[in-house]
Design a protein around this motif. Structure first.
Motif, mmCIF file in Angstrom:
data_model
loop_
_atom_site.group_PDB
_atom_site.id
_atom_site.type_symbol
_atom_site.label_atom_id
_atom_site.label_comp_id
_atom_site.label_asym_id
_atom_site.label_seq_id
_atom_site.Cartn_x
_atom_site.Cartn_y
_atom_site.Cartn_z
ATOM 1 N N UNK A 54 109.056 3.114 10.690
ATOM 2 C CA UNK A 54 108.499 3.570 10.585
ATOM 3 C C UNK A 54 108.216 5.346 11.010
ATOM 4 N N UNK A 55 108.150 5.953 9.751
ATOM 5 C CA UNK A 55 107.698 7.146 9.619
ATOM 6 C C UNK A 55 109.418 7.329 8.594
ATOM 7 N N UNK A 56 110.182 7.264 8.611
ATOM 8 C CA UNK A 56 111.327 7.305 8.431
ATOM 9 C C UNK A 56 111.618 6.577 6.890
ATOM 10 N N UNK A 57 111.277 5.647 6.428
ATOM 11 C CA UNK A 57 111.023 4.787 5.042
ATOM 12 C C UNK A 57 112.758 4.216 5.363
ATOM 13 N N UNK A 58 113.217 4.287 6.056
ATOM 14 C CA UNK A 58 114.477 3.264 5.830
ATOM 15 C C UNK A 58 114.617 1.852 6.858
ATOM 16 N N UNK A 59 115.355 1.154 5.977
ATOM 17 C CA UNK A 59 115.936 0.160 7.486
ATOM 18 C C UNK A 59 116.600 0.914 8.274
ATOM 19 N N UNK A 60 116.464 -0.262 8.987
ATOM 20 C CA UNK A 60 117.370 0.135 10.648
ATOM 21 C C UNK A 60 118.813 -0.751 10.227
ATOM 22 N N UNK A 61 119.660 0.202 11.860
ATOM 23 C CA UNK A 61 120.996 -0.125 11.128
ATOM 24 C C UNK A 61 120.833 -1.637 12.679
ATOM 25 N N UNK A 62 121.542 -2.548 12.875
ATOM 26 C CA UNK A 62 121.837 -3.502 14.035
ATOM 27 C C UNK A 62 122.307 -2.170 14.814
ATOM 28 N N UNK A 63 123.021 -1.997 15.011
ATOM 29 C CA UNK A 63 123.482 -1.068 16.139
ATOM 30 C C UNK A 63 121.965 -0.422 16.971
ATOM 31 N N UNK A 64 121.312 0.596 16.127
ATOM 32 C CA UNK A 64 119.438 1.101 16.227
ATOM 33 C C UNK A 64 118.622 0.055 16.967
ATOM 34 N N UNK A 65 118.994 -1.367 16.862
ATOM 35 C CA UNK A 65 118.141 -2.674 17.241
ATOM 36 C C UNK A 65 119.150 -2.325 18.492
ATOM 37 N N UNK A 66 120.129 -2.839 18.944
ATOM 38 C CA UNK A 66 120.665 -2.974 20.194
ATOM 39 C C UNK A 66 120.419 -2.202 20.936
ATOM 40 N N UNK A 67 120.772 -0.759 20.431
ATOM 41 C CA UNK A 67 120.320 0.848 21.980
ATOM 42 C C UNK A 67 119.068 0.222 22.057
ATOM 43 N N UNK A 68 117.989 0.269 21.188
ATOM 44 C CA UNK A 68 116.807 0.432 21.393
ATOM 45 C C UNK A 68 116.749 -0.765 22.329
ATOM 46 N N UNK A 69 117.136 -2.616 22.289
ATOM 47 C CA UNK A 69 116.811 -2.989 23.214
ATOM 48 C C UNK A 69 117.639 -3.023 24.502
ATOM 49 N N UNK A 70 118.876 -2.907 24.115
ATOM 50 C CA UNK A 70 119.443 -2.178 25.089
ATOM 51 C C UNK A 70 120.410 -3.432 25.292
ATOM 52 N N UNK A 71 120.534 -4.061 24.169
ATOM 53 C CA UNK A 71 121.159 -5.035 23.785
ATOM 54 C C UNK A 71 123.152 -5.518 23.035
ATOM 55 N N UNK A 72 123.892 -6.361 23.373
ATOM 56 C CA UNK A 72 124.709 -5.859 22.093
ATOM 57 C C UNK A 72 124.168 -6.584 21.020
ATOM 58 N N UNK A 73 125.600 -5.807 19.613
ATOM 59 C CA UNK A 73 124.599 -6.114 18.394
ATOM 60 C C UNK A 73 125.240 -7.581 18.484
ATOM 61 N N UNK A 74 126.122 -8.337 18.829
ATOM 62 C CA UNK A 74 126.325 -9.426 18.341
ATOM 63 C C UNK A 74 125.128 -10.360 18.940
ATOM 64 N N UNK A 75 124.485 -10.111 19.764
ATOM 65 C CA UNK A 75 123.260 -10.356 20.664
ATOM 66 C C UNK A 75 121.659 -10.631 19.689
ATOM 67 N N UNK A 76 121.890 -9.133 18.545
ATOM 68 C CA UNK A 76 120.970 -8.666 17.942
ATOM 69 C C UNK A 76 121.154 -9.530 16.199
ATOM 70 N N UNK A 77 122.521 -10.014 16.603
ATOM 71 C CA UNK A 77 122.818 -10.596 14.953
ATOM 72 C C UNK A 77 122.757 -12.037 15.081
ATOM 73 N N UNK A 78 122.311 -12.728 15.744
ATOM 74 C CA UNK A 78 121.943 -13.667 16.280
ATOM 75 C C UNK A 78 120.706 -13.932 16.378
ATOM 76 N N UNK A 79 119.849 -13.325 16.751
ATOM 77 C CA UNK A 79 118.080 -13.262 16.317
ATOM 78 C C UNK A 79 117.984 -12.321 15.055
#
Length: 167
Positions: A54-79
């Motif tokens: 929202x607001x920036x018009x670009x897709x989000x990276x796995x690392x950004x989701x990982x930091x936001x949710x406070x979990x590892x990138x492999x966990x986000x990748x599985x989800x």
């Protein structure tokens, strides 16, 4: 430490654990009934993606989701694999950096995330009405203060093991 302090600390710990357990059970029940069996963690990923773009018009990276949710990138990748299989998210290769992959919601994913946000907001709206403005604000202030306490004292990653993680 005196016995009153121990009793207060024990009461605080028990009440927070009970709140977390009760909220998660309620949340799972709501999600199962309303969101095609999505897990709370999957809905959390949808929220992170929705608010990340929202607001920036670009897709989000796995690392950004990982930091936001406070979990590892492999966990986000599985989800994300599960969400992608259900047609809720899609991956996009960054045209300027072919190694980078951005994640975006599909139209169905956007609708589901918005519906889940509305249910969550309604839940807290109902809680706020139940507690009243004064107690709701007091609870919010205390929860913010508690978060700050743990965040400030987390020098070794004990409470927040994701701090400083480069995903």
């Amino acid at each position: 430490m005196d016995s009153d302090t121990n009793a207060t600390a024990r009461k605080l710990a028990q009440s927070l654990m009970q709140f977390n357990k009760t909220f998660m059970q309620f949340h799972r029940s709501e999600l199962h009934q309303n969101f095609a069996g999505c897990k709370p963690s999957e809905v959390g990923v949808l929220f992170a993606i929705r608010h990340g773009v929202q607001g920036n018009g670009r897709p989000i990276k796995v690392s950004e989701i990982s930091k936001h949710m406070h979990v590892t990138s492999p966990t986000i990748t599985q989800l994300l694999n599960s969400l992608e299989a259900n047609g809720l998210v899609e991956r996009h290769t960054d045209p300027t950096d072919r190694r980078a992959v951005g994640i975006a919601l599909t139209e169905h994913g956007e609708q589901l995330a918005l519906k889940a946000e509305n249910v969550l907001f309604e839940t807290f709206q109902n809680l706020s009405e139940y507690l009243g403005d004064q107690q709701s604000n007091q609870l919010a202030d205390l929860l913010i203060k508690a978060f700050q306490y743990f965040n400030e004292r987390d020098t070794n990653g004990y409470f927040f093991p994701w701090k400083g993680e480069e995903a």
